[in-house]
Design a protein around this motif. Structure first.
Motif, PDB file in Angstrom:
ATOM      1  N   UNK A 334       0.826  -1.208   0.000  1.00 40.03           N
ATOM      2  CA  UNK A 334       0.000   0.000   0.000  1.00 40.03           C
ATOM      3  C   UNK A 334       0.865   1.266   0.000  1.00 40.03           C
ATOM      4  N   UNK A 335       1.964   1.235   0.752  1.00 39.54           N
ATOM      5  CA  UNK A 335       2.874   2.389   0.751  1.00 39.54           C
ATOM      6  C   UNK A 335       3.460   2.604  -0.638  1.00 39.54           C
ATOM      7  N   UNK A 336       3.857   1.508  -1.292  1.00 39.14           N
ATOM      8  CA  UNK A 336       4.439   1.629  -2.631  1.00 39.14           C
ATOM      9  C   UNK A 336       3.389   2.037  -3.661  1.00 39.14           C
ATOM     10  N   UNK A 337       2.126   1.783  -3.355  1.00 40.98           N
ATOM     11  CA  UNK A 337       1.042   2.191  -4.256  1.00 40.98           C
ATOM     12  C   UNK A 337       0.669   3.660  -4.077  1.00 40.98           C
ATOM     13  N   UNK A 338       1.342   4.339  -3.137  1.00 43.08           N
ATOM     14  CA  UNK A 338       1.127   5.776  -2.983  1.00 43.08           C
ATOM     15  C   UNK A 338       0.350   6.189  -1.760  1.00 43.08           C
ATOM     16  N   UNK A 339      -0.009   5.222  -0.874  1.00 42.09           N
ATOM     17  CA  UNK A 339      -0.740   5.571   0.335  1.00 42.09           C
ATOM     18  C   UNK A 339       0.230   6.057   1.418  1.00 42.09           C
ATOM     19  N   UNK A 389      -4.617  -4.852 -11.975  1.00 46.77           N
ATOM     20  CA  UNK A 389      -3.663  -4.150 -11.112  1.00 46.77           C
ATOM     21  C   UNK A 389      -2.465  -3.682 -11.920  1.00 46.77           C
ATOM     22  N   UNK A 390      -1.949  -4.563 -12.770  1.00 50.34           N
ATOM     23  CA  UNK A 390      -0.813  -4.190 -13.610  1.00 50.34           C
ATOM     24  C   UNK A 390      -1.148  -3.048 -14.550  1.00 50.34           C
ATOM     25  N   UNK A 391      -2.355  -3.071 -15.114  1.00 51.98           N
ATOM     26  CA  UNK A 391      -2.786  -2.002 -16.036  1.00 51.98           C
ATOM     27  C   UNK A 391      -2.898  -0.677 -15.298  1.00 51.98           C
ATOM     28  N   UNK A 392      -3.498  -0.691 -14.095  1.00 51.06           N
ATOM     29  CA  UNK A 392      -3.636   0.537 -13.296  1.00 51.06           C
ATOM     30  C   UNK A 392      -2.282   1.153 -12.975  1.00 51.06           C
ATOM     31  N   UNK A 393      -1.279   0.313 -12.783  1.00 47.13           N
ATOM     32  CA  UNK A 393       0.059   0.817 -12.443  1.00 47.13           C
ATOM     33  C   UNK A 393       0.833   1.271 -13.684  1.00 47.13           C
ATOM     34  N   UNK A 405      -5.136   0.935  -7.278  1.00 47.79           N
ATOM     35  CA  UNK A 405      -4.177  -0.135  -6.981  1.00 47.79           C
ATOM     36  C   UNK A 405      -4.382  -0.683  -5.567  1.00 47.79           C
ATOM     37  N   UNK A 406      -4.604   0.215  -4.615  1.00 51.11           N
ATOM     38  CA  UNK A 406      -4.823  -0.221  -3.233  1.00 51.11           C
ATOM     39  C   UNK A 406      -6.091  -1.063  -3.130  1.00 51.11           C
ATOM     40  N   UNK A 407      -7.161  -0.619  -3.793  1.00 52.38           N
ATOM     41  CA  UNK A 407      -8.432  -1.362  -3.760  1.00 52.38           C
ATOM     42  C   UNK A 407      -8.290  -2.742  -4.397  1.00 52.38           C
ATOM     43  N   UNK A 408      -7.569  -2.805  -5.506  1.00 52.87           N
ATOM     44  CA  UNK A 408      -7.350  -4.099  -6.157  1.00 52.87           C
ATOM     45  C   UNK A 408      -6.520  -5.026  -5.282  1.00 52.87           C
ATOM     46  N   UNK A 409      -5.564  -4.459  -4.549  1.00 54.91           N
ATOM     47  CA  UNK A 409      -4.794  -5.272  -3.607  1.00 54.91           C
ATOM     48  C   UNK A 409      -5.689  -5.883  -2.539  1.00 54.91           C
ATOM     49  N   UNK A 410      -6.648  -5.092  -2.050  1.00 53.37           N
ATOM     50  CA  UNK A 410      -7.606  -5.590  -1.054  1.00 53.37           C
ATOM     51  C   UNK A 410      -8.489  -6.680  -1.655  1.00 53.37           C
ATOM     52  N   UNK A 411      -8.976  -6.455  -2.865  1.00 53.84           N
ATOM     53  CA  UNK A 411      -9.864  -7.429  -3.529  1.00 53.84           C
ATOM     54  C   UNK A 411      -9.148  -8.747  -3.783  1.00 53.84           C
ATOM     55  N   UNK A 412      -7.905  -8.667  -4.259  1.00 52.11           N
ATOM     56  CA  UNK A 412      -7.120  -9.889  -4.518  1.00 52.11           C
ATOM     57  C   UNK A 412      -6.948 -10.694  -3.238  1.00 52.11           C
ATOM     58  N   UNK A 413      -6.644 -10.003  -2.140  1.00 52.60           N
ATOM     59  CA  UNK A 413      -6.486 -10.679  -0.846  1.00 52.60           C
ATOM     60  C   UNK A 413      -7.794 -11.323  -0.404  1.00 52.60           C
ATOM     61  N   UNK A 470       8.452  -1.713  -8.833  1.00 56.94           N
ATOM     62  CA  UNK A 470       7.367  -1.931  -9.797  1.00 56.94           C
ATOM     63  C   UNK A 470       5.999  -1.558  -9.245  1.00 56.94           C
ATOM     64  N   UNK A 471       5.843  -1.557  -7.917  1.00 56.38           N
ATOM     65  CA  UNK A 471       4.540  -1.297  -7.290  1.00 56.38           C
ATOM     66  C   UNK A 471       3.492  -2.225  -7.905  1.00 56.38           C
ATOM     67  N   UNK A 472       2.376  -1.670  -8.388  1.00 56.58           N
ATOM     68  CA  UNK A 472       1.280  -2.483  -8.903  1.00 56.58           C
ATOM     69  C   UNK A 472       1.594  -3.248 -10.173  1.00 56.58           C
TER      70      UNK A 472
END
Length: 528
Positions: A334-339, A389-393, A405-413, A470-472
């Protein structure tokens, strides 16, 4: 105590149960017991076997310690006080843990667990699930001291490695024990609690890390480390009183103890019902005993057990190739995604709570749908989300893409925690033969660690600002590996829902195609 039981205390024994195959009355008892399990619904089975559910959950809950420690380290690398104390300066008031040390912190515990799972198989075959787990809990209590008092990354890494050894005991034994003490309709629900234990551990870690995130002294990480001690002793006391698996006891020739375990695991179990269950267990064990005697690791590569071992290893290893490592390093992701750092810890806490909800939802999914269905559809959904996620990044970044990206990380989990994660443990526990189960689950988990250790390094490289950053965009990598896992599962993953262990043995021995497991009819009187 019988002469056989006295002998078993000192040396392994091979006890023949062929009487059950030759005696018509015992065969009818075995048939009745197996038919009753097939006829039960999930809720009916739970009401009839409340203590079996309880002890299966307690045994599975031991894995909370591996989860706790794994997520603790991934949170530490995002903890400001920890970064400043152990890291290198990358800018004004900016510090980070170098990639090599991040990888070492994440991997050392897995290296210890790799050793632990190989020790667990022979030890469990020798002294049983109960005493092996108690031994692991005692070792866990002792090794926590190394990490708690460690004041360098080197000592922390060493502490993690030693703590990993009992993790190997827990993860090798928990799914095997849980699947053996409950009837067929409850196997999925009880083994799925392993994933729930992971979520519980991550919730506690997320809450502790968030609570101590603003501290600037050493207690920002020492207090969360000390919280590890809340688990081993209470669990040790509980497991001391838990019944041993009747399947393990029967394999050791300890029928009287197995009968007592069967009665303890059920609710108001009559003598007649317990004897029938005993006959069913003896029948299955005798069918397997005809394939070989004292189990060894080499037996995993012989005959139909080779196929079962490959499936177990592939299912375990695939957990590392479908985006699960994003969940394991959620705060840092999440930090690397900009949060912001504070919001990343908050979002991580939300994610872990949602994972717990998804785990509970998996109970209903496994009751309604087949194992293959849950696994393949859950994996398919995450493949889509990983590529998104890759496309968003990849597009020009702004506030909205960061949140996407953060939301997709939550959804994937969330999707993983409700499908592939819990159903994997069910598949693993059902696929192995009873005779080789302690060894099979150990080798399967070893395959998990063999793939996880390099994948952790790769994941750290992809996310770290001192690595590939690479982040997302890591979604492309995990999406690609997930596609390979899906194709492999489609062709090689058998359907074992509603199958007794006897039926599973026969299906594998007959070399039935994985996609025909569900439709193949096995007669109730078939023994081979």
């Amino acid at each position: 105590m019988s002469d056989v039981e006295k002998k078993d205390d000192l040396h392994p024994v091979d006890v023949s149960h062929d009487e059950v195959l030759a005696n018509p009355d015992l065969m009818n008892d075995a048939l009745d017991a197996e038919a009753l399990e097939h006829q039960m619904g999930t809720w009916e089975a739970a009401k009839a076997n409340p203590m079996a559910c309880f002890w299966a959950f307690i045994m599975c809950f031991t894995i909370v310690m591996e989860s706790f420690d794994m997520f603790l380290n991934t949170n530490f690398v995002a903890l400001a006080a920890f970064q400043k104390h152990f890291g290198v300066q990358t800018g004004p008031d900016a510090y980070t843990i170098p990639t090599r040390w991040q990888s070492a912190l994440f991997q050392s515990g897995q290296c210890g667990a790799f050793i632990g799972v190989f020790l667990a198989g022979p030890i469990t075959n020798r002294i049983g699930y109960r005493w092996t787990t108690i031994l692991g809990l005692m070792i866990m209590n002792a090794t926590i001291f190394i990490s708690f008092f460690g004041d360098s990354l080197t000592v922390l890494v060493i502490g993690q490695a030693f703590e990993g050894i009992p993790w190997g005991f827990f993860i090798a034994n928990s799914p095997a024990y849980a699947s053996e003490v409950v009837p067929i309709p409850l196997r999925a629900a009880t083994t799925a609690t392993l994933q729930m234990s992971w979520s519980i551990g991550s919730i506690i870690v997320a809450g502790a890390s968030y609570a101590y995130n603003n501290r600037s002294d050493e207690w920002a990480w020492r207090v969360p480390l000390a919280l590890q001690w809340i688990f081993p002793t209470p669990l040790l006391v509980l497991i001391f009183f838990c019944p041993e698996s009747p399947w393990w006891l029967i394999r050791r020739g300890r029928k009287a103890e197995a009968l007592r375990s069967i009665k303890r695991l059920g609710s108001n179990v009559s003598e007649d019902s317990a004897q029938k269950s005993l006959a069913m267990i003896e029948r299955t064990i005798e069918i397997e005993a005809q394939l070989g005697k004292a189990p060894t690791f080499m037996d995993l590569l012989k005959g139909s057990d080779r196929r079962r071992t490959i499936i177990t290893c592939l299912v375990y290893a695939s957990q590392n190739f479908a985006g699960n490592l994003i969940a394991n390093q959620a705060t840092y992701f999440f930090e690397q995604a900009g949060m912001s750092s504070a919001f990343s810890f908050q979002l991580n806490l939300i994610t872990t709570c949602l994972q717990f909800v998804a785990n509970a939802g998996s109970w209903f999914l496994t009751a309604w749908f087949c194992r293959r269905t849950v696994y393949l559809y859950g994996l398919s959904a995450n493949i889509v989300f990983l590529f998104l996620l890759g496309i968003c990044a990849s597009v020009p970044q702004n506030h909205h893409t960061n949140y996407a990206q953060a939301c997709l990380g939550v959804i994937i989990s969330f999707v993983y925690a409700g499908s592939q994660g819990p159903i994997s443990y069910t598949i693993i526990s059902e696929t192995s033969s009873i005779r080789l189960r302690p060894l099979s689950t150990a080798v399967g988990r070893a395959a998990y660690y063999i793939t996880e250790i390099p994948m952790i390094y790769l994941s750290s490289r992809m996310l770290n600002t001192t690595g590939w950053n690479l982040a997302g965009k890591c979604g492309y990598v995990w999406g690609g590996t997930a596609v390979v896992c899906w194709i492999t599962a489609y062709f090689f993953l058998p359907e074992l829902k509603h199958r007794s262990y006897r039926e599973s043995d026969i299906l594998f021995n007959r070399k039935v195609s994985a996609r025909k497991f569900k439709s193949t009819v096995i007669d109730a009187r078939d023994n081979e």
